[in-house]
Design a protein around this motif. Structure first.
Motif: not given
Length: 123
Positions: A119-123
């Protein structure tokens, strides 16, 4: 013997949602089912668990944003993740084991683990 396979990870913007799924093969009705995660350079940490009696517990960092749900008929456990934050980025693992409340956050309390889904959450 139980095998666990996670799916549903991906790239999402902060504030977005993802739903992870863990499919189990083998008997899991006698086990609690949990999600853990591991960020780069950090230790694996507890996220949520659903016990055999359907009692659910969450890490403080995800409480109110994540929901764990178990489907005994399908032998799956899902993790609905809402309002995702950059700090939620990591490799998410499904786990199964016989736990008591005092051990539910401990990695060594779980017998079976999946390979993880990113899971990769971009800011």
């Amino acid at each position: 013997q139980v095998q666990l396979v996670e799916s549903g990870g991906g790239l999402v913007q902060a504030g977005g949602s993802l739903r992870l799924s863990c499919a189990a093969s083998g008997p899991t009705r006698d086990y609690a089912m949990a999600w853990f995660r591991q960020a780069p350079g950090k230790e694996r940490e507890f996220v949520a668990v659903v016990r055999q009696n359907n009692a659910k517990y969450y890490a403080d960092s995800v409480k109110g944003r994540f929901t764990i749900a178990r489907d005994s008929a399908k032998n799956t456990v899902d993790l609905q993740m809402n309002t995702l934050e950059f700090e939620d980025t990591g490799l998410y693992f499904c786990a199964a084991g016989s736990i008591i409340l005092s051990t539910m956050k401990q990695i060594n309390a779980y017998y079976y683990w999946g390979q993880g889904t990113q899971v990769t959450v971009s800011s």
